[in-house]
Design a protein around this motif. Structure first.
Motif: not given
Length: 694
Positions: A543-547
RNA sequence: GGGCUCGUAGCUCAGUUGGUUAGAGCGUUACAUUGACAUUGUAAAGGUCGAAGAUUCGAGUUCUUCCGAGCCCACCA
């Protein structure tokens, strides 16, 4: 005929035929409801959708296996502005347009166009194996949504929350409609800052210099504003200046918000085209004049420059001012220009007759609900972000000058006005505008369940247990759903709100059509299969982590998980197809190795269940991968080869449970292999999630 | 200007409530294998967890400051 499980498509058809996706309102089971964010009718499916669908589906399948009555409800958004511009393009090719067709004919064609696109895209919406209850699919313009939207409008109206009037709004000259602040984005742009001399009325030889990047708005100037503390201009406050070309005398007024250090410290004031000026104009009771029209061109007010586009006018006005020696200097400046979020056209602030909802109190109430932890946010920092926005909210402009959408349910006759969904009768004329798409989207958690009717669905499935979204529509959509649900039901719309991260390219840029850096989910599916593509996406589902990803990276992962699938397929071939003659007939864990692997299996069940309950899909996948490949296959199976017969049932047990645990993530492969067991349910979907006996 | 997030192996990323020698995938190196394996297995190399302080018996994990990257919000003419 024997069921064929040889392809994803056939397996999907089998599930649908067996009606395994349907929720059952009469079920004795506990409910678990998940609301699919409705994709835009015109939108192509991108990696973000693939991610959302994969996550939603994993949770839904997990809950089904756990014995819940699961509702995974799909829908489609009519997407007002976006649809209308796509449709216009298509009409344009046929040499047609809105204005040639007229509203009625246009709408008829639009609905046909809608059906056409829908057919094209609806198949692909199932592409990730989404186990949605398709019979309940909702479209935001369906009659039941119309009713819900009307109820919403009427309720606000009766409560005195809705008003209409000429106010300053963001206007997109291309889409020809007002838009909301949240639909505007900013782009950095290099421009010129013009220092223009405005002669003083009492003495034309003296002047005050104002600094502006938009000389073309000067025809709407109604004042010049300076900071009351500015020693240069203190004595001039109250004096009048002459606006060049306009030949109009306007006052010099004082306002503390003017930055002494910026430009010349004096600003022209045109309330129709600037938010600050709008406020100042109101405070000083100044007239409002419009120099720029809804077509993005200068109005008649601009005299010889009327009809020019703003950037053309800017150059000509500069030339004309130079000739009159009214330009003091020109500086380069980098500033933010507002553009329409959808079409990237620079927006204009201007005065337009629009409908608004007073949302201040609703927002306050929503803030309370969030403070009470009624919604569990993932990641948790949204508990802070959303109230910050709600605290500074201003009235919501809900009207759009479009034809595609919910038409404003207000009818006029002479001086009368009636709020009604249907025409009140002969001689009544309906308001021309339609409602903002988000006005209906904000109601989505309710309208999809038949609200305002007290349906059994609504009673049973609302509030939703799970909702997911991209972070970019947290205000436009998520905050509004919370606000609206709370207003009408005093309840939160969903209990868990999962914000997934954004997938970006290796430079950290968003994927976009214009950059051409996108990765087609279909490409990955064709190459590695649905299950492997899903698995790849779960590794980015924190959740909430860009990749940061690229085609290569997805190919690596796709290949890796494809191989994992092959590994599982081979495990099953070894166990089920190469069954030994002397296979044991009773399941027992007698050998040290058997006890060891049973222990590991139980640990895996416990941790995977825990991770899924906490919606840590990436961790669940990790644990399963490790167990199946490196403990079950590499260690245990290798060790049992010397005593194959007595371990047969242990092996089958391990395989069966591994399949069940993996099913939420790899639905197709697990079903395919599950069907090879002699003893089984109709589908692995009807199996039970293992529960550890304590 | 305000807020949020991130900075861990060559690359992309994990790392719950602080607790043994810091993990995965891909890549690299060596060896093995055609076996249930459109390959796989066994190993290995590779990290002062952005920097500096602080708290603690113990910090990748908590706190402070700084550096760097990104995102969101805001009326910068």
């Amino acid at each position: 005929m024997k069921q064929d499980f040889s392809s994803e498509e056939k397996i999907y058809q089998f599930w649908e035929k067996e009606n395994l996706f349907a929720a059952d309102v009469n079920s004795k089971k506990k409910k678990y409801s998940l609301l699919i964010p409705p994709p835009n009718l015109t939108g192509e499916l991108h990696l973000g959708h693939a991610m959302q669908h994969s996550i939603l589906d994993a949770v839904a399948r997990f809950k089904r296996l756990q014995g819940f009555d699961v509702l995974l409800l799909p829908g489609v958004d009519h997407a007002g502005i976006q649809f209308e511009s796509t449709f216009e393009k298509s009409l344009h090719k046929q040499n047609l347009s809105k204005y040639k067709l007229g509203r009625e004919e246009w709408l008829k064609e639009a609905w046909e166009f809608k059906e056409e696109i829908y057919k094209k895209v609806s198949i692909t919406w199932r592409f990730m194996g989404l186990s949605a209850d398709w019979n309940r699919e909702v479209f935001t313009l369906d009659p039941k949504c119309q009713k819900a939207v009307f109820e919403e409008f009427k309720t606000y109206y009766d409560a005195g929350l809705i008003y209409k009037g000429p106010y300053i709004v963001q206007w997109c000259p291309k889409d020809q409609t007002a838009i909301e602040d949240v639909e505007v984005e900013y782009q950095e742009k290099e421009d010129k800052l013009y220092y223009i001399k405005y002669p003083l009325a009492k003495d034309n030889d003296k002047h005050i210099v104002i600094a502006t990047v938009r000389p073309e708005t000067m025809f709407a100037d109604v004042a010049v504003t300076v900071n009351p503390e500015d020693p240069r201009y203190k004595d001039l406050i109250g004096e009048k200046v002459v606006v060049p070309f306009a030949d109009r005398e306007v006052p010099i007024i004082a306002d503390e918000s003017v930055d002494i250090k910026f430009g010349s410290g004096a600003v022209k004031c045109d309330p129709a085209h600037d938010l600050d000026d709008y406020r100042r104009g109101k405070e000083h009771k100044l007239e409002i004049m419009s120099a720029i029209g809804k077509d993005g061109k200068l109005t008649d007010l601009a005299g010889e420059f009327a009809g020019l586009k703003t950037h053309e006018a800017r150059e000509k006005i500069f030339d004309a001012l130079s000739k009159k020696a009214l330009i003091e200097k020109v500086e380069d400046i980098v500033h933010n220009v507002s553009v329409c979020e959808r079409c990237k056209t620079p927006t204009e602030l201007l005065i337009s007759d629009e409908w608004f909802v007073k949302v201040g109190n609703m927002a306050k109430e929503a803030t309370k609900l969030i403070a009470e932890d009624k919604v569990k946010f993932l990641p948790p920092n949204y508990k802070k972000i959303l109230p910050d926005w709600l605290a500074n909210i201003h009235d919501w402009c809900i009207s759009r000058s479009l034809w595609w959408g919910h038409r404003i349910p207000v009818w006029y006759r002479d001086n009368e006005k009636v709020v009604s969904l249907e025409s009140p009768g002969e001689g009544w004329v309906q308001d021309e505008q339609v409602l903002d798409t988000w006005f209906s989207s904000g109601l989505w958690p309710m309208s999809t369940l038949g609200w305002p009717e007290k349906t059994v669905e609504f009673e049973r499935y609302f509030p939703w247990d799970f909702e997911i979204s991209a972070p970019e529509i947290k205000y436009l959509w998520i905050a509004r759903m919370i606000m609206i649900s709370n207003y009408f039901t005093r309840k939160e719309p969903f209990q868990t709100m999962f914000f997934h991260g954004m997938l970006r390219d290796l430079e950290g840029r968003k994927f976009s059509k214009s950059l051409g850096n996108g990765i087609e989910p279909q490409y990955l599916i064709d190459k590695w299969g649905v299950d492997a593509t899903r698995m790849s996406l779960y590794t980015y589902s924190v959740p909430g982590r860009d990749g940061r990803v690229s085609k290569n990276i997805f190919d690596e992962r796709g290949k890796n998980f494809r191989n994992f699938g092959t590994k599982i397929r081979n495990i099953s071939r070894f166990i089920l197809e190469l069954k030994p003659e002397d296979a044991a007939t009773e399941l027992s864990f007698v050998h040290e190795d058997d006890k060891d692997i049973e222990d590991k299996l139980n640990k895996t069940i416990a941790t995977v269940t825990g991770h899924l309950e906490k919606l840590e899909l990436h961790l669940a996948v990790d644990v399963l991968y490790e167990f199946v490949w490196h403990e079950f296959a590499d260690v245990y199976i290798e060790k049992t080869k010397t005593r194959r017969g007595e371990t047969q049932l242990v092996l089958e047990h391990l395989l069966r449970l591994s399949l069940i645990l993996l099913h939420p993530f790899m639905p197709f492969l697990t079903e395919e292999i599950y069907q090879k067991f002699d003893e089984r349910e109709r589908s692995i979907m009807l199996e039970q999630w293992p529960v550890l006996k304590v």
